[in-house]
Structure formats: C-alpha cells, structure tokens
Scaffold this active site. Structure first.
Site, PDB file in Angstrom:
ATOM      1  N   PHE A 123      32.927 -50.514  20.565  1.00 19.82           N
ATOM      2  CA  PHE A 123      32.687 -50.786  19.155  1.00 19.82           C
ATOM      3  C   PHE A 123      32.689 -49.446  18.428  1.00 19.82           C
ATOM      4  O   PHE A 123      31.901 -48.558  18.778  1.00 19.82           O
ATOM      5  CB  PHE A 123      31.326 -51.496  19.011  1.00 19.82           C
ATOM      6  N   GLU A 127      31.466 -41.900  12.798  1.00 18.67           N
ATOM      7  CA  GLU A 127      32.479 -40.853  12.591  1.00 18.67           C
ATOM      8  C   GLU A 127      31.781 -39.508  12.494  1.00 18.67           C
ATOM      9  O   GLU A 127      30.562 -39.464  12.294  1.00 18.67           O
ATOM     10  CB  GLU A 127      33.227 -41.127  11.278  1.00 18.67           C
ATOM     11  N   PRO A 128      32.550 -38.422  12.569  1.00 20.00           N
ATOM     12  CA  PRO A 128      31.910 -37.108  12.474  1.00 20.00           C
ATOM     13  C   PRO A 128      31.030 -36.973  11.213  1.00 20.00           C
ATOM     14  O   PRO A 128      29.962 -36.378  11.269  1.00 20.00           O
ATOM     15  CB  PRO A 128      33.102 -36.150  12.419  1.00 20.00           C
ATOM     16  N   GLY A 131      27.386 -41.690   9.866  1.00 17.17           N
ATOM     17  CA  GLY A 131      26.601 -42.346  10.900  1.00 17.17           C
ATOM     18  C   GLY A 131      26.403 -43.791  10.494  1.00 17.17           C
ATOM     19  O   GLY A 131      27.340 -44.598  10.474  1.00 17.17           O
ATOM     20  N   ILE A 157      31.822 -42.718  20.949  1.00 14.87           N
ATOM     21  CA  ILE A 157      32.104 -44.120  21.273  1.00 14.87           C
ATOM     22  C   ILE A 157      31.807 -44.416  22.750  1.00 14.87           C
ATOM     23  O   ILE A 157      32.434 -43.860  23.656  1.00 14.87           O
ATOM     24  CB  ILE A 157      33.550 -44.505  20.886  1.00 14.87           C
ATOM     25  N   THR A 158      30.835 -45.321  22.940  1.00 14.06           N
ATOM     26  CA  THR A 158      30.454 -45.778  24.282  1.00 14.06           C
ATOM     27  C   THR A 158      31.629 -46.555  24.885  1.00 14.06           C
ATOM     28  O   THR A 158      32.263 -47.341  24.181  1.00 14.06           O
ATOM     29  CB  THR A 158      29.204 -46.677  24.183  1.00 14.06           C
ATOM     30  N   ARG A 243      20.986 -54.734  18.490  1.00 13.12           N
ATOM     31  CA  ARG A 243      19.649 -54.130  18.577  1.00 13.12           C
ATOM     32  C   ARG A 243      18.746 -54.873  19.556  1.00 13.12           C
ATOM     33  O   ARG A 243      17.825 -54.279  20.113  1.00 13.12           O
ATOM     34  CB  ARG A 243      19.019 -54.068  17.186  1.00 13.12           C
ATOM     35  N   GLY A 340       4.256 -32.069  39.192  1.00 12.26           N
ATOM     36  CA  GLY A 340       5.497 -31.323  39.460  1.00 12.26           C
ATOM     37  C   GLY A 340       6.607 -32.213  39.977  1.00 12.26           C
ATOM     38  O   GLY A 340       7.787 -31.998  39.677  1.00 12.26           O
ATOM     39  N   GLU A 363      22.840 -47.310  17.665  1.00 14.90           N
ATOM     40  CA  GLU A 363      22.761 -48.622  16.982  1.00 14.90           C
ATOM     41  C   GLU A 363      21.698 -48.591  15.882  1.00 14.90           C
ATOM     42  O   GLU A 363      20.951 -49.557  15.688  1.00 14.90           O
ATOM     43  CB  GLU A 363      22.570 -49.755  17.993  1.00 14.90           C
TER      44      GLU A 363
END
Ligand SMILES: Cc1cc2nc3c(=O)[nH]c(=O)nc-3n(C[C@H](O)[C@H](O)[C@H](O)COP(=O)(O)OP(=O)(O)OC[C@H]3O[C@@H](n4cnc5c(N)ncnc54)[C@H](O)[C@@H]3O)c2cc1C
Length: 379
Positions: A123, A127-128, A131, A157-158, A243, A340, A363
C-alpha cells in the site's frame, strides 16, 4: 456483553500460536540481524489462509472475522513483528480495499492470488514530503484517456520489493485537492516502475521497506480502484481498518515481551529469592498485565464494531494509540527486568523493544491518532 471467544476463534488462535513458536521463532534473531525477509514463512502463512483472513471464500479468502484477525496478529507478533506486518498490510490495506472497492475483474485478477498468498501486496501512500497529509502528494497520475501516466516517488513502502501488486495513491487533478486523488493498481514489472534501496531500520528489520520510483508508468484505466477522485477516501478508509491490525501487532509485541519477562523473573534469583518474589517486580508485572488486557479489549472492541458494520474509526485509532504506547512501556520494562541479559539478543526482549517503536509511527503516528480521536469526541 459476551467476552467468550467462539470455538473457531480459539482454534485459529492456537494455530497461529503454534505456527509462531515452530516456524517463526527459529531464525528470528538471525533474520532481524541480517534484515532477511521471512519469505519461506510468508509462503506458509499464505497456505494457512492468514494472508486473506477476512476475504470471502468466493475470492480465495478464509472468510474469518476481524476478531480472528486480531487473535492471529497478536500471536504472530509475540514472536516476529517483521512477519506479522506482512499479514497486516496484505489483509487490511490491500485485500480489504480491493474486496470492498475493486471491480469483479480486479478481484479475479488481483484479489484471489493475494488472498491465497500466491502474491503479496503493498500500500503506497507516503512520500518523501508527504506523510499523513495526503493532500500534499507529489506523485501524479495524469489522465491520458485510456490510461494514467504515473510519475513520482513513494517512501517507506512495506513489502516494497517482495510485493507483486501495489496500490498507489496519486494526484490526478491538484485543483480538486483531495477529490482529485486516485488509487491505482500497479503491477511489478510495468515499464518505468523501479524499486529503490532497502531501508536499514531500527526495528522490524526483517520487513522489506523500500522507496518506489515511477517514471512515466502507463497504468491502464481499468486498474483504477473506485470512481474517479475517490482515492483519498479509499486510502483513509483502508487505514481505519489497518489500524486494527497494527494495534493488534502492538498488543502482540507487548504480550510477547511480558510472557518472556514473566518466565524470566520466576527463574532469575537475586538476594536469595526469585525476582518474581520481590514486590517491586510483582507490581511491574501487575501493571504490564493490566495494560495489556486493556489494549486487548480496545482491539476487540474495534474489531467487533467492524464485524458488525458499525463505525469504527475512533475505536481503531484508540486501540492503535493505546496498544502502541503499551508496547513501548512493556518492552522497555521487560528489558529492565532482564537486567544485562535484556540488553543482548538471545533473550528476545531487546528486539521486541526496537520493534515496538514502529507501531507508534506507521499507519498514522500517535499524534495523528490523537487528531482522529479528538475530532470524533469534539463532534
Ligand atoms: C518501517 C516503516 C514502514 C512503513 N510502511 C508504509 C507503507 O507500507 N505504506 C505507506 O504509505 N507508508 C508507510 N510508512 C510511512 C509511515 O506511515 C509514515 O512514516 C508516517 O505516516 C509518518 O509520516 P512521516 O514519516 O512523513 O512523518 P511526518 O508526517 O513528517 O511527521 C513527523 C512528526 O510530526 C508529527 N506531526 C505531523 N503532523 C502533525 C500534526 N498535524 N499535529 C501534530 N503532530 C504532527 C508526527 O506525528 C511526527 O511525530 C512506513 C514507515 C516506516 C518507518
């Protein structure tokens, strides 16, 4: 009010739990370290019907409800959020949008292989320079009569390289602002479409995140989803459902870290006692368990509203906002409870902590969820 899961829902949760333990857990540390996409595991997820969970069997899907989707997402995300994000994007951003708004031909051609896991989808909104503010889109889809001419760049893009089908949101007529936006189906291999370098990420490192470049790509008119100018509405609507998936992913990351921490504190001894015998630890575990349960109920509520055809925008934003913040708090605390050992990879909690952060960002960031929720409550 009825809080009991059905037998089918319990069964599907068990299948997802077993799959996560036996197929996702082995190799999860190496995949994270080397940024390896879980291709083999995604294929198996397709065979289980988990890539088309809510899609009707008519189109090759599993025909399950959104509650089952939440259950599956939680179980997979307990172990590997890089694999579960593939499930989330394919189901709620790609398959849902195509099933609801696609033409019969688009469903036959694209939805069936996506729902069956033969292909995966992506999806493409961000874009740069844009958002969540989709009205600032720079990617253009100029109407050329029988096709659109697509130009621009999409970011983050996933499934960017592993997908075969891309739903691309682009501006056709800037004078009409958000009513001039279209959603187009772009296929891998179309001339002028190239995939950029893979992002080197803090978390969900096995997930395949890329920029995409479109240079005079001819997209046939029959690949437009819905009416001319409906792309913005389409994007916002699929993100509402998305979502729920990301909220359930955050829930799974939180409950996965909690389960690891719970076991660890029963075994690890300090000052002659198990950590779990110290009240300071018990209070932490009690807070984690309470917040996780609240997040789970918010996820179920949003899924239930969706299953019953009721408005769920506010509920899905609340679920995502809360569950993602619980994921951060729980994973940070799980690392702390390990001392730790929490800081090294073998104990899994440091990865879960890094993975948790993305659920507050993609998203729609937590700030954007607050905008959606406040808009609803102030109506
Ligand atoms: C790993 C990863 C995978 C992703 N996958 C996809 C994908 O598959 N498809 C896709 O389209 N996108 C994807 N994204 C993009 C993601 O959805 C965006 O990064 C996100 O929406 C934020 O947009 P931005 O990065 O441009 O931030 P910006 O919009 O520039 O926001 C920067 C900061 O400002 C805040 N902010 C912005 N506007 C407001 C406002 N009005 N009020 C208050 N605060 C505000 C934000 O909350 C954030 O904290 C992915 C991102 C990542 C990192």
């Amino acid at each position: 009010m009825y809080f009991e899961l059905t037998e089918e829902q319990k069964l599907v949760r068990q299948v997802a739990r077993d799959f996560a333990q036996t197929k996702l857990k082995p190799g999860v540390i190496e995949r994270d370290e080397n940024q390896l996409f879980p291709a083999e595991q995604v294929k198996m997820l397709g065979e289980l019907g988990f890539l088309g969970i809510m899609v009707s069997p008519e189109y090759g899907g599993s025909g399950m409800d959104a509650i089952s989707y939440v259950l599956i997402m939680e179980e997979l995300s307990k172990i590997d959020a890089s694999a579960s994000v593939v499930v989330s994007v394919n189901n709620s951003l790609v398959c849902y949008g195509l099933e609801k708004y696609g033409t019969f031909q688009q469903k036959e051609k694209f939805l069936v292989p996506l729902a069956q896991g033969e292909q995966i989808g992506a999806f493409c909104l961000s874009e740069p320079d844009a958002g969540y503010d989709a009205t600032a889109l720079r990617t253009t889809a100029i109407d050329m009569g029988d096709h659109y001419l697509l130009n621009g760049v999409k970011n983050w893009i996933t499934n960017g390289n592993s997908a075969s089908v891309y739903l691309v949101i682009a501006q056709t007529d800037a004078t009409r602002k958000h009513k001039g936006i279209n959603a187009l189906i772009v296929e891998k291999g179309m001339e002028g479409f190239t995939v950029g370098a893979k992002e080197n990420k803090m978390g969900i490192r096995g997930s395949d995140t890329h920029s995409l470049h479109f240079s005079d790509v001819k997209v046939p008119k029959e690949n437009r989803i819905g009416e001319d100018g409906s792309g913005f509405k389409f994007a916002m609507e699929v993100l509402e459902g998305g979502r729920i998936g990301i909220a359930a992913q955050a829930l799974g990351i939180a409950s996965g870290a909690y389960e690891v921490a719970l076991n660890y504190t029963k075994q690890r001894r300090a000052f002659g006692k198990a950590l779990a015998d110290l009240q300071a630890t018990q209070f932490k575990l009690a807070d984690m368990a309470t917040e996780i349960e609240a997040a789970r109920l918010l996820c179920f509520k949003a899924a239930w509203l969706k299953d019953n055809g009721l408005p769920f925008a506010q509920a899905s934003s609340m679920a995502k906002l809360y569950a993602s913040e619980v994921a951060m708090r729980t994973t940070v605390e799980a690392v702390q409870l390990h001392g730790g050992y929490g800081f090294v990879k073998e104990y899994h909690v440091e990865r879960l902590m890094r993975d948790a952060k993305i659920t507050q960002i993609y998203e729609g960031t937590s700030e954007i969820q607050r905008i959606v929720i406040s808009r609803e409550v102030l109506k």
